[in-house]
Design a protein around this motif. Structure first.
Motif, short mmCIF file in Angstrom:
data_model
loop_
_atom_site.label_atom_id
_atom_site.label_comp_id
_atom_site.label_asym_id
_atom_site.label_seq_id
_atom_site.Cartn_x
_atom_site.Cartn_y
_atom_site.Cartn_z
N THR A 188 40.99 35.55 -39.36
CA THR A 188 42.45 35.71 -39.48
C THR A 188 43.20 34.48 -38.94
N LEU A 189 42.54 33.68 -38.12
CA LEU A 189 43.17 32.48 -37.57
C LEU A 189 42.90 31.23 -38.43
N ALA A 190 42.13 31.38 -39.47
CA ALA A 190 41.72 30.23 -40.28
C ALA A 190 42.92 29.45 -40.83
N ALA A 191 43.93 30.13 -41.32
CA ALA A 191 45.09 29.44 -41.90
C ALA A 191 45.80 28.57 -40.86
N ALA A 192 45.88 29.04 -39.64
CA ALA A 192 46.56 28.29 -38.59
C ALA A 192 45.68 27.18 -38.01
N LEU A 193 44.37 27.42 -37.93
CA LEU A 193 43.48 26.47 -37.26
C LEU A 193 42.87 25.43 -38.19
N ALA A 236 31.46 17.40 -42.92
CA ALA A 236 31.38 18.52 -43.86
C ALA A 236 32.60 19.41 -43.72
N PRO A 237 33.06 19.99 -44.83
CA PRO A 237 34.20 20.92 -44.77
C PRO A 237 33.91 22.11 -43.85
N ALA A 238 34.97 22.74 -43.41
CA ALA A 238 34.85 23.85 -42.45
C ALA A 238 33.96 24.97 -42.97
N VAL A 286 35.37 38.41 -29.15
CA VAL A 286 36.28 37.31 -28.88
C VAL A 286 37.67 37.73 -29.32
N THR A 287 38.65 37.54 -28.44
CA THR A 287 40.02 37.85 -28.83
C THR A 287 40.71 36.56 -29.27
N ALA A 288 41.74 36.70 -30.08
CA ALA A 288 42.48 35.54 -30.55
C ALA A 288 43.07 34.77 -29.37
N VAL A 344 35.43 19.82 -33.39
CA VAL A 344 35.21 20.35 -34.74
C VAL A 344 34.34 21.60 -34.65
N THR A 345 33.28 21.53 -33.84
CA THR A 345 32.38 22.68 -33.67
C THR A 345 33.12 23.87 -33.05
N GLN A 346 33.95 23.61 -32.05
CA GLN A 346 34.70 24.70 -31.41
C GLN A 346 35.66 25.36 -32.40
N TYR A 347 36.35 24.56 -33.20
CA TYR A 347 37.24 25.13 -34.21
C TYR A 347 36.43 25.94 -35.23
N ASP A 348 35.28 25.42 -35.63
CA ASP A 348 34.43 26.15 -36.58
C ASP A 348 33.99 27.49 -36.01
N GLN A 349 33.64 27.50 -34.72
CA GLN A 349 33.22 28.75 -34.09
C GLN A 349 34.34 29.78 -34.06
N VAL A 350 35.55 29.33 -33.71
CA VAL A 350 36.68 30.25 -33.65
C VAL A 350 37.03 30.75 -35.05
N ILE A 351 37.04 29.86 -36.03
CA ILE A 351 37.36 30.27 -37.40
C ILE A 351 36.31 31.24 -37.93
N ALA A 352 35.04 31.02 -37.60
CA ALA A 352 33.98 31.92 -38.04
C ALA A 352 34.10 33.28 -37.37
#
Length: 173
Positions: free
Chosen positions: A77-82, A102-104, A118-120, A65-73
């Protein structure tokens, strides 16, 4: 032939998802057995406790969850997919701990930004590696689980994590 009064049992059908999960678990177990290079029996390994398996799985889900939050933050632009994948990990964590996550949007503000660009592609590769690393212990913990409820939960989590890999591969293509 006559039935002789034997009770009829209803047929249980398996869903496609359950069938694929069983095939994946049995296939990986067969692969592990086939890959053994030793002809001598393995030394017995300690069986993890159900609480240990739940705690380790919860820690792993919290990390995902933390890793996804870091990438989304870092890459909105990747938020919709992740976000749907992140939500599934939040559901897994809630199932293991019994506590809501807690929500993202709330989590992302609490996550510290890492240094450097960081690149996508690199972010998604990191998530794929994390998903692979998380799925393997879930399968092992499921086998060691003493209760059917925990085994089922861990099996579903492992299957979900494994299904995230193809979804992530599509994110940057």
């Amino acid at each position: 032939m006559s039935d002789h009064g034997s009770p009829t049992t209803p047929r249980r059908t398996i869903t496609r998802r359950q069938g694929l999960l069983v095939a994946a678990v049995l296939g990986s177990a067969g692969l592990l057995a086939a890959c053994s290079s030793s002809s001598e029996p393995d030394a017995p390994t300690p069986t993890p406790s159900p609480t240990g398996a739940m705690d380790e799985s919860a820690a792993s889900e919290r990390n995902l969850v933390t890793q996804y939050d870091q990438v989304i933050a870092a890459l909105p632009t990747l938020a919709a997919a992740l976000s749907p994948l992140r939500a599934q990990h939040a559901d897994h964590l809630a199932a293991l701990t019994g506590e809501p996550v807690a929500p993202a949007s709330e989590q992302a503000s609490a996550v510290a930004a890492s240094g450097g660009p960081v690149t996508a592609k690199s972010a998604v590769r990191t998530l794929i590696a994390a998903e692979r690393a998380a799925a393997r212990p879930r399968i092992e913990a499921r086998v060691a689980a003493t209760g059917p409820g925990l085994a089922r939960t861990l099996a579903f989590i492992a299957a979900s994590e494994a299904s995230h890999i193809p979804a992530l591969k599509e994110v940057t293509t």
